[in-house]
Structure formats: C-alpha cells, structure tokens
Design an enzyme around this catalytic site. Structure first.
Site, PDB file in Angstrom:
ATOM      1  NE  ARG A  67      -0.589   0.217   4.976  1.00 43.17           N
ATOM      2  CZ  ARG A  67      -1.205   0.085   6.154  1.00 43.17           C
ATOM      3  NH1 ARG A  67      -2.490  -0.197   6.187  1.00 43.17           N
ATOM      4  NH2 ARG A  67      -0.540   0.235   7.282  1.00 43.17           N
ATOM      5  CB  ILE A 124       8.677   0.050   8.416  1.00 41.65           C
ATOM      6  CG1 ILE A 124       7.174   0.384   8.490  1.00 41.65           C
ATOM      7  CG2 ILE A 124       9.435   0.805   9.507  1.00 41.65           C
ATOM      8  CD1 ILE A 124       6.852   1.855   8.313  1.00 41.65           C
ATOM      9  CB  SER A 127      16.913   3.012  26.853  1.00 40.51           C
ATOM     10  OG  SER A 127      16.821   1.863  27.682  1.00 40.51           O
ATOM     11  CB  ALA A 178      11.869   4.966  21.456  1.00 41.43           C
ATOM     12  N   GLY A 214       8.722   0.574  21.787  1.00 39.33           N
ATOM     13  CA  GLY A 214       8.479  -0.671  21.076  1.00 39.33           C
ATOM     14  C   GLY A 214       7.516  -0.520  19.917  1.00 39.33           C
ATOM     15  CG  HIS A 268      48.445  -7.437  15.048  1.00 40.34           C
ATOM     16  ND1 HIS A 268      47.868  -6.972  16.207  1.00 40.34           N
ATOM     17  CD2 HIS A 268      49.593  -6.729  14.883  1.00 40.34           C
ATOM     18  CE1 HIS A 268      48.643  -6.039  16.725  1.00 40.34           C
ATOM     19  NE2 HIS A 268      49.703  -5.871  15.936  1.00 40.34           N
TER      20      HIS A 268
END
Length: 463
Positions: free
Chosen positions: A33, A39, A180, A267, A269, A442
């Site tokens: 749609r 999202i 958070s 925020a 959830g 390394h």
C-alpha cells in the site's frame, strides 16, 4: 488474476520471500500500500543508519584535533542530513522495484485484505478493487508500527514516533526519549551529537535492557560522559503539550520529577499490523497481537502463511528475511532447516555500537550452565588505540563442560560488523579452544574475539 504465491507486504520479509519464490519458479505477486521495501527501507533500518552516519562524521569533525587535524567552523546542517537520509531510502526502494522487475514479480499497489479461498482483495488509492487468488499460498508480511501508550499519545509534532523522528522540519533544542531499546538509544545518540539536550527515560533498571548487563552499564557510562541524562527505574506518567513545548512528568524511585523539552520521542516498542487485514474473516488464529504459526510459518488455516514482525520471535529485518526464505522453500516442496531463534544476532547502531547473540551471562547462569567468561577491552587493542576508539569490549560466554560458545556480547566501534563471526562459529559448534587457535589478523578490532576467548581459558596474551 491468479498466482502461485501472493505476498501481502513488501518489507524485508515480504520482498525477500517474493524473490525466493520467483527463483524457485513460482508465479508471484506482491501487494503493497505504500513504498516497496516497507518500514525497514523507507522509515527504519536504512534511513536511520544514514542519519547516524551523518552524526558520526560530525563527531569526527568536532574531534579532528584528536587526530592532528584542525577544523574550524563546522556546523550541522540538520535539513541536509534529513534530505540525505530520505535520498538513501528512496534509492533503496528504487532498488527493490528493479529486483521486482528482474524477477518478474507483479507489484499490485493498494491495501490488501484477506479473503477465504486463498484470495486477497486489493483497494487502490482511487477506491478501485481488484481480487487476486493464490494457487499455493498467501504469505502475510504486514510488519509493525510504533507502539502507542495510553498516557503518551503521539500527535506527530510534539510527541512523536520513530517515523517523525527522522523527518522533523527542524532540530529540537531539547528531547526526551522514552524507552532505551535500539530505536531509543540510536535517536538519542543522533540528536545529542548535533547538539540537542537529550534525556533518556527507561522503566527497567538498565538502558538497552535486553543486552548483557555489563554492556548496558558501559553504554550508560559513555552516554553520561557525552553529556546525556539517563533516568532508569523511571516512567513517564504524563506529557502536557498545551504550552509552547512539552512538560514531562517522570516517576522515579525518589519521587516525581518534571522535565521541560521541545519534543518527546516515544520509543517504547512496536505493535503489529494485523488489524483490518481479514484475519478474522479467514479464521486465522492470533494470540497477544501475533499470528500463530508452526516452524515453517503455516497458520492454522491451510494455504495461509505469516512471517516477520507479526509472528512470535525477534522483530528484526534479518529474521523476517530468513523466515520468508524458509517459508517459500517449504511451500515449494524443499526441506529447509527450521530457523534457530537462539542464534539470531541483534545490533544497535548508536556510538559505541552494540552487537550480541545467544545467552547473556545472567541467562546462561539461570539456565543452569557452569560457565567460563572471557572479556577483552578495546583499551588493550592496538587497532582501537590507533583508531581513537578505545571504548568498549568483547565478552564471550562458554559452557565450561563442553566448551560451547553460549553467547557473545560486544560494545565498541564497528562491532555490528564483527558479530557475524560469533553467529557463524556458534552455528558450526566451534569450541572455545578452537576459537583461540583460529588466527585473527593484526592489527584489527576482531582480534578482541580471539583474545576474549583466550581470557576465558586463562590464556590471554595482551592483558
């Protein structure tokens, strides 16, 4: 019109399922749609990372003198950052359009509603309806949206969700972030980096509460050092938006506190998009806002499948994609392995980044494991020192009896790129001693993985 597979929703679950179905020779359509990519690509994963990159660059410039470079007069162009983020999202969505054409997938624009008999009726923007039927199955992948609390209604201007947070017309001078988790701390970092005064309010005892406690404590220390205010064991009771800004009433362990700010970001959830899509008409079973499915995403009604945020499990893009592939392969008659939800990585893209997979230390103990824990700080890493990124650590948790890697937890620069190693070695059942003997290059940040494993077995060299 009829197809083998019809997918309802084109997020990272839906579009991936559609492409895999096409690859397997199934005639496929996808119903969307809004914009292809859902999202995640348009208002979530991708554009937020674009914003966070802008924040990273601005931080680098502000600390250029730490690297022997003098920069003067740098300013954050908030509108420019938003514009870049939207451009990145648009480019990604266009990429999905290309993939749909490449894989000969029909895109049906409009709002889909399930009907009995493996059918969907699609209503376009002009109100015109089209009915399509699936021969093999319908895959429901309608995703989720920002969760709204009764005492924290979003008006889209002063009290906002994540969608408005990445498209505000101007930068707020002050911001209260309620919650958070990943979304909360990512936006907290972004806005604070640009100079916004940020307060985080978290109901649980620790920020990023799903993470290992040591990771949570490290992020809290770093955020406080940057100048953010962190309020844990606290809850927002009410927000008064009648004035110019917001007056936020926060209940803490010590009593009630009032905070004034320009904008409040909720925020707390997400909630699933399962209303009004015809689940009841078809008789598809749900529980606590989730569609009930088996290991291969079959609902209780034959021919109807569900994946992604609307089914039980972590609401993550990579999980939705994996579920979509497994679902389609099962429909096509293959024998895919069921998804191991105990080996799903989670990533948070604030600075420092967080990445984790498997058991936390507490969860491993609660599960009855006798454990060995190894931890290696980036302050002891040559690459981290050279890069000016000494904050954070790698922490590994092993089963003492068999050497199984139970969990991996990282906080630091670029750790979201490092966690895949832990996911892979857990999948392959690599032991702690085998990981120690796996030569790492390394100097790299990834050496910390080998060193953390060595630390668990008292063989660490650089501590």
């Amino acid at each position: 019109m009829s197809y083998d597979i019809i997918v309802l929703g084109s997020g990272p679950g839906g579009y991936v399922a559609a492409i895999r179905a096409s690859q397997l020779g199934l005639k496929t359509a996808i119903v969307e749609r809004e914009s292809l990519g859902g999202i995640c690509l348009n208002w979530g994963c991708i554009p937020t990372k674009a914003l966070l990159k802008s924040a990273n660059v601005f931080e680098y410039i502000n600390h250029a003198s730490d690297y022997g470079i003098n920069v003067k007069g740098a300013e954050a162009d908030f509108e420019g950052m938003i514009k870049r983020s939207r451009g990145v999202a648009e480019g990604m969505s266009n990429g999905i359009q290309f993939l749909m054409k490449k894989n000969k997938i029909d895109v049906i624009k409009g709002t889909g509603k399930l009907l009995p008999g493996k059918k969907i009726v699609v209503t376009d923007a002009d109100g015109k309806t089209t009915e399509v039927a699936a021969l093999k199955g319908i895959i429901i992948a309608t995703g989720a949206r920002s969760r709204q609390l009764p005492n924290l209604p979003q008006d889209g201007k002063k009290v906002i969700g994540y969608r408005e947070a990445m498209s505000l017309p101007k930068q707020p001078k002050s911001l209260v972030v309620v919650g958070s988790g990943a979304i909360g701390v990512e936006f907290a970092y972004f806005y604070h980096s640009l100079g916004t005064d940020v307060t985080i309010v978290e109901f649980m005892p620790n920020i990023v509460p799903v993470e290992d406690e040591e990771v949570s404590k490290q992020l809290e220390r770093t955020f406080k050092k940057k100048g953010m205010k962190i309020m844990t064991n606290s809850s927002v009771e009410a927000v008064d938006t009648s004035g110019k800004g917001c007056v936020v009433k926060v209940k803490t362990a010590k009593g009630e506190e009032t905070i004034e700010c320009d904008v409040v970001l909720s925020a707390v959830g997400i909630e699933t998009n399962i209303q009004g899509i015809g689940l009841e008409d078809v008789g598809i079973a749900t529980d606590k806002g989730k569609v009930l499915v088996n290991d291969y995403y079959q609902t209780n009604i034959p021919g109807y499948y569900a994946i992604g945020d609307i089914v039980p499990g972590p609401a993550l893009a990579h999980v939705a994609s994996a579920e979509g592939i497994i679902c389609v392969e099962k429909i096509a008659g293959h024998s895919p392995e069921a998804l191991d939800y105990g080996n799903i990585p989670g990533c948070t893209y604030c600075s420092p980044e967080i990445a984790s997979v498997g058991y936390t230390e507490k969860a491993a103990k609660d599960a009855g494991f006798d454990i060995k824990v190894g931890k290696f700080p980036f302050s002891a890493s040559g690459k981290a020192s050279a890069a000016g990124a000494k904050d954070g650590f790698v922490k590994l948790i092993f089963d003492a009896k068999y050497g199984e890697l139970l969990g991996g937890h990282m906080i630091g620069a670029n750790v979201t790129e490092m966690i895949a190693e832990i996911v892979a070695v857990r999948k392959l059942e690599v032991t702690g001693h085998e990981l120690i003997k796996t030569v790492h290059p390394h100097p790299t940040m990834s050496e910390a993985v080998m060193e953390a494993a060595a630390a668990a077995y008292d063989e660490v060299i650089h501590l």
